[in-house]
Design a protein around this motif. Structure first.
Motif, mmCIF file in Angstrom:
data_model
loop_
_atom_site.group_PDB
_atom_site.id
_atom_site.type_symbol
_atom_site.label_atom_id
_atom_site.label_comp_id
_atom_site.label_asym_id
_atom_site.label_seq_id
_atom_site.Cartn_x
_atom_site.Cartn_y
_atom_site.Cartn_z
ATOM 1 N N UNK A 166 103.377 104.387 62.671
ATOM 2 C CA UNK A 166 103.428 103.311 61.679
ATOM 3 C C UNK A 166 104.045 102.057 62.293
ATOM 4 N N UNK A 167 105.145 102.213 63.032
ATOM 5 C CA UNK A 167 105.817 101.076 63.631
ATOM 6 C C UNK A 167 104.920 100.330 64.601
ATOM 7 N N UNK A 168 104.171 101.082 65.434
ATOM 8 C CA UNK A 168 103.270 100.453 66.397
ATOM 9 C C UNK A 168 102.200 99.628 65.682
ATOM 10 N N UNK A 169 101.630 100.186 64.632
ATOM 11 C CA UNK A 169 100.554 99.477 63.925
ATOM 12 C C UNK A 169 101.105 98.271 63.176
ATOM 13 N N UNK A 170 102.260 98.428 62.541
ATOM 14 C CA UNK A 170 102.861 97.306 61.829
ATOM 15 C C UNK A 170 103.169 96.155 62.782
ATOM 16 N N UNK A 171 103.551 96.484 64.012
ATOM 17 C CA UNK A 171 103.835 95.444 64.999
ATOM 18 C C UNK A 171 102.566 94.706 65.420
ATOM 19 N N UNK A 172 101.404 95.376 65.264
ATOM 20 C CA UNK A 172 100.144 94.808 65.762
ATOM 21 C C UNK A 172 99.418 93.962 64.730
ATOM 22 N N UNK A 173 99.710 94.139 63.452
ATOM 23 C CA UNK A 173 98.915 93.471 62.418
ATOM 24 C C UNK A 173 99.814 92.766 61.413
ATOM 25 N N UNK A 174 99.179 91.883 60.647
ATOM 26 C CA UNK A 174 99.866 91.230 59.529
ATOM 27 C C UNK A 174 99.300 91.665 58.187
ATOM 28 N N UNK A 175 98.137 92.338 58.198
ATOM 29 C CA UNK A 175 97.571 92.843 56.946
ATOM 30 C C UNK A 175 98.359 94.071 56.508
ATOM 31 N N UNK A 176 98.248 94.471 55.237
ATOM 32 C CA UNK A 176 98.974 95.659 54.762
ATOM 33 C C UNK A 176 98.528 96.936 55.479
ATOM 34 N N UNK A 177 99.445 97.883 55.572
ATOM 35 C CA UNK A 177 99.173 99.164 56.226
ATOM 36 C C UNK A 177 99.561 100.306 55.281
ATOM 37 N N UNK A 178 98.622 101.214 55.054
ATOM 38 C CA UNK A 178 98.884 102.413 54.257
ATOM 39 C C UNK A 178 98.869 103.638 55.161
ATOM 40 N N UNK A 179 99.653 104.637 54.813
ATOM 41 C CA UNK A 179 99.694 105.892 55.571
ATOM 42 C C UNK A 179 99.150 107.007 54.696
ATOM 43 N N UNK A 180 98.128 107.687 55.207
ATOM 44 C CA UNK A 180 97.589 108.855 54.512
ATOM 45 C C UNK A 180 98.404 110.063 54.944
ATOM 46 N N UNK A 181 99.096 110.637 53.987
ATOM 47 C CA UNK A 181 100.171 111.573 54.277
ATOM 48 C C UNK A 181 99.749 113.021 54.029
ATOM 49 N N UNK A 182 100.292 113.916 54.845
ATOM 50 C CA UNK A 182 100.096 115.352 54.657
ATOM 51 C C UNK A 182 101.065 115.881 53.604
ATOM 52 N N UNK A 183 100.687 116.939 52.881
ATOM 53 C CA UNK A 183 101.629 117.550 51.937
ATOM 54 C C UNK A 183 102.520 118.596 52.583
ATOM 55 N N UNK A 184 102.421 118.780 53.904
ATOM 56 C CA UNK A 184 103.055 119.927 54.544
ATOM 57 C C UNK A 184 104.368 119.604 55.250
ATOM 58 N N UNK A 185 105.086 118.615 54.770
ATOM 59 C CA UNK A 185 106.434 118.371 55.269
ATOM 60 C C UNK A 185 107.412 119.250 54.505
ATOM 61 N N UNK A 186 108.527 119.574 55.151
ATOM 62 C CA UNK A 186 109.514 120.401 54.454
ATOM 63 C C UNK A 186 110.108 119.660 53.262
ATOM 64 N N UNK A 187 110.149 118.311 53.359
ATOM 65 C CA UNK A 187 110.600 117.496 52.237
ATOM 66 C C UNK A 187 109.683 116.286 52.135
ATOM 67 N N UNK A 188 108.646 116.420 51.343
ATOM 68 C CA UNK A 188 107.670 115.338 51.196
ATOM 69 C C UNK A 188 108.341 114.082 50.667
ATOM 70 N N UNK A 189 109.243 114.255 49.720
ATOM 71 C CA UNK A 189 109.897 113.106 49.123
ATOM 72 C C UNK A 189 110.691 112.296 50.127
ATOM 73 N N UNK A 190 111.465 112.973 50.977
ATOM 74 C CA UNK A 190 112.254 112.245 51.960
ATOM 75 C C UNK A 190 111.353 111.545 52.961
ATOM 76 N N UNK A 191 110.258 112.206 53.352
ATOM 77 C CA UNK A 191 109.330 111.583 54.298
ATOM 78 C C UNK A 191 108.702 110.341 53.688
ATOM 79 N N UNK A 192 108.364 110.415 52.413
ATOM 80 C CA UNK A 192 107.799 109.256 51.726
ATOM 81 C C UNK A 192 108.797 108.103 51.712
ATOM 82 N N UNK A 193 110.057 108.404 51.441
ATOM 83 C CA UNK A 193 111.097 107.374 51.431
ATOM 84 C C UNK A 193 111.281 106.756 52.814
ATOM 85 N N UNK A 194 111.243 107.571 53.859
ATOM 86 C CA UNK A 194 111.428 107.058 55.220
ATOM 87 C C UNK A 194 110.271 106.146 55.621
#
Length: 344
Positions: A166-194
């Motif tokens: 995410x950081x690399x892409x955000x550094x490269x563009x000025x348009x909005x960036x969305x992340x398509x996320x997996x549900x398989x994190x041990x804490x999805x909520x914390x990952x979403x917040x990060x």
């Protein structure tokens, strides 16, 4: 009836978005989706492996031409295209074709066209997002499809990989960036917040893992891509409901959209937009009108003047004990199943 909404800071005419699929492989396909009524289109995904392959091929051609005039370097891409035509690999969309399609599609329709990159490593390929932006992408969707097959990789390493990409892409563009996320994190909520804190403009919940199947007759591993069903919508809907009050980023729902009720449920849970590919593949791009007409009819019956009035009505309040709430729902469901069906 006001169906307009905002996603990633983009103004959309309605909350229905055509997610990445073969339907957006051509300009005509994108135009048909727009004519069908969707509010935005996510172009089919370009894979990290394709970008790496093209970079390696260009390096090979450059090495072959080191003794030639410098001006001849500009012809290498065309030579590579000719080789692809000759060996049959031209059927696989190249990065150059992708940019051309993106530029032409963005010019052909009045709705936002979102570029999609599918990758797993924080390498130099992420700078290609800038080329997508320059070609007319209204936003970039990062589809981080990664299964850590090495059992020694820690959960924190997997999470950091997402943040680095995410950081690399955000550094490269000025348009909005969305992340398509997996549900398989041990804490999805914390990952979403990060990801939210790291600058993600939106989260798409969730990525579907399409793993190969086993054929017991041929003893072979075979690819198995199947369309989603409404039953798969419960997991992303639950997390959208939980996260709605905690994030700055937009929330996009994907998976399990078949009829208008599925769109409505996602909006009630708190989704800013609802993405679908399977329903449009099954029924054609014109099915978008069926979904939107159903949404409008339901809003009229219920007396809701706008999508904004509906969004998040059933999201969990910020002061809710989410774990206790979800546990209580699970217990009620299991007790109801046991009392109504008897032993399984």
């Amino acid at each position: 009836m006001d169906l307009s909404t905002h996603y990633l800071g983009l103004a959309l005419r309605n909350p229905l978005v055509a997610s990445a699929s073969p339907l957006s492989n051509t300009v005509d396909g994108v135009r048909r989706l727009a004519d069908g009524g969707v509010g935005a289109v996510v172009l089919y995904s370009l894979f990290e492996e394709q970008l790496r392959r093209e970079a390696a091929e260009n390096a090979r051609l450059a090495e072959m031409g080191t003794e030639a005039f410098a001006e001849s370097l500009s012809y290498f891409p065309a030579e590579a295209e000719a080789e692809a035509e000759a060996d049959g690999s031209a059927d696989e969309p190249s990065p150059r074709r992708y940019l051309s399609l993106l530029e032409r599609a963005a010019a052909a329709v009045e709705i936002p066209v979102i570029g999609s990159i599918n990758g797993v490593t924080p390498g130099g390929w992420t700078s290609y997002a800038r080329a997508m932006q320059d070609a007319g992408a209204a936003a970039i969707e990062l589809n981080i499809y990664y299964i850590p097959g090495d059992p020694h990789i820690t959960g924190r390493e997997v999470e950091q990989r997402h943040l680095d990409i995410l950081s690399r892409v955000k550094d490269a563009v000025t348009v909005p960036v969305a992340v398509k996320l997996s549900p398989h994190f041990s804490s999805v909520g914390e990952m979403a917040l990060r990801l939210d804190e790291a600058g993600a403009d939106g989260l798409v919940l969730f990525n579907r893992f399409l793993q190969p199947d086993i054929n017991p007759e041929t003893l072979a591993i075979m690819p198995d891509v199947y369309l989603s069903s409404p039953a798969e919508a419960r997991l992303p809907r639950t997390w959208i409901s939980i996260l709605r009050q905690h994030l700055r980023a937009s929330l996009a729902a994907t998976t399990g959209v078949e009829g208008p009720a599925d769109v409505i449920k996602y909006l009630l849970a708190g989704a800013d937009v609802v993405m679908t590919a399977s329903a449009l593949i099954r029924h054609g791009p014109a099915h978008a009108a069926v979904l939107l007409d159903g949404l409008s009819g339901w809003m009229a019956r219920k007396g809701y003047p706008s999508v904004a009035a509906v969004r998040g009505m059933l999201a969990l309040p910020a002061d809710t004990d989410e774990a206790a709430y979800e546990r209580a729902g699970y217990v009620r469901a299991m007790q109801a199943a046991n009392s109504s069906r008897g032993p399984w």
